[in-house]
Design a protein around this motif. Structure first.
Motif, PDB file in Angstrom:
ATOM      1  N   VAL A 116     -53.404 105.931  61.828  1.00 55.64           N
ATOM      2  CA  VAL A 116     -53.053 104.530  62.100  1.00 55.64           C
ATOM      3  C   VAL A 116     -52.644 104.322  63.549  1.00 55.64           C
ATOM      4  CG1 VAL A 116     -52.386 103.942  59.757  1.00 55.64           C
ATOM      5  CG2 VAL A 116     -50.675 104.899  61.299  1.00 55.64           C
ATOM      6  N   LEU A 159     -46.607 100.753  57.058  1.00 55.61           N
ATOM      7  CA  LEU A 159     -47.989 101.051  56.686  1.00 55.61           C
ATOM      8  C   LEU A 159     -48.129 100.824  55.189  1.00 55.61           C
ATOM      9  CD1 LEU A 159     -50.862 102.195  57.010  1.00 55.61           C
ATOM     10  CD2 LEU A 159     -49.872 104.488  56.779  1.00 55.61           C
ATOM     11  N   ILE A 252     -50.931  96.930  58.048  1.00 53.59           N
ATOM     12  CA  ILE A 252     -49.672  97.227  58.726  1.00 53.59           C
ATOM     13  C   ILE A 252     -48.913  95.932  58.945  1.00 53.59           C
ATOM     14  CG2 ILE A 252     -48.572  98.161  60.795  1.00 53.59           C
ATOM     15  CD1 ILE A 252     -51.107  99.835  61.222  1.00 53.59           C
TER      16      ILE A 252
END
Length: 285
Positions: A116, A159, A252
């Motif tokens: 991420v 997340l 996110i």
């Protein structure tokens, strides 16, 4: 030896050299097929040089002895998309192996948990990882919202890993004992955003101060690590109506943004979201 082998983010060639060597010399190799999915078909893994046995939830959780059979005298590989101990751990299988006197090793790989960072947010600014599950007409859990609230109260990003339904049965087929399964389906970022917005509204009606709003800056991710990966920064309201294409998706919810993070997010921001990417007292909406 029982080997837990991470396959990386879903591309067939993401397996490590060490992992590939293990798979090729093992007597059996299982491909875990319910906590995540490959972005390619099983046939794309033929170059592994080993027939892969699909391991669904039932096999792993209820018939684990089949996987462990003979692993005390032969090498057996258990392949997991991502990292074996990334988003989803397989601790139960490890404990079963240890209790059976079977040694194990782990071949690590990349997972969404560290990939991420490609969106520009700094990994050490993330709080607890959140799972968002599909709601039904009679079951609408909101625990994901409370975890996001907790993260944002500390200025941390969240997340959100989105639900995957593989080999699910209808209530009727389940009650009748029929092994008939529904086609797999995967939560999208817009479905997750819709559930979040509904929860925000419900909490407002209960008199709570909302943890986020329609204008909260979010990042939608799709097929990360693949050739067609998508990264889009936008408001929660915009996420609810976007289309990032095929799965797998992740979402996110940002917390406090460092100026460098703001600059990075601008690279993937949709035009209407740019106005919300400002740093005010170390945080954004």
């Amino acid at each position: 030896m029982l080997y837990f082998v991470g396959l990386g983010l879903g591309n067939a060639k993401d397996i490590t050299v060490k992992g590939l060597e293990v798979v090729r010399r093992c007597s059996r190799a299982y491909l875990e097929a319910y906590t995540s999915v490959l972005t390619v078909g099983k046939e794309a893994l033929e170059f592994y040089g080993r027939e892969l046995i699909l391991a669904d939830r039932e096999l792993v959780e209820q018939q684990a002895e089949e996987i462990l059979k003979g692993a005390d005298i032969n090498d057996v590989a258990f392949l997991v998309v991502g990292d074996p101990f990334g988003a989803t751990t397989h601790s139960d299988l490890v404990l079963r192996a240890v209790n059976a006197g079977i040694p194990y090793k782990v071949i690590h790989n990349a997972s969404i948990m560290n990939a991420v960072g490609c969106c520009g947010l700094q990994l050490y600014n993330f709080g607890e990882t959140v799972s968002i599950v599909f709601w039904t007409d009679t079951w609408k859990p909101e625990s994901f919202y409370d975890k996001i609230r907790k993260n944002r109260a500390m200025g941390m990003h969240s997340l959100c890993l989105l639900d995957i339904k593989v080999k699910e049965q209808t209530i009727e087929n389940l009650m009748r004992g029929r092994k008939i399964y529904e086609p797999p389906w995967y939560m999208t970022v817009n479905q997750a955003a819709e559930q979040l917005l509904e929860t925000v509204q419900k909490r407002k009606e209960l008199g709570e101060e909302p943890a986020l709003s329609e204008d909260t800056v979010c990042v939608g991710l799709a097929q990360i690590g693949g050739d067609d990966q998508v990264i889009q920064t936008m408001t929660l309201r915009q996420v609810a109506s976007c289309d990032l294409g095929p799965p797998l998706h992740s979402l996110i919810i940002t917390g406090q943004l460092h100026p460098l993070e703001v600059d990075m997010l601008r690279l993937s921001a949709v035009p209407d979201a740019l106005a919300y990417l400002t740093v005010t007292n170390g945080s954004t909406s």
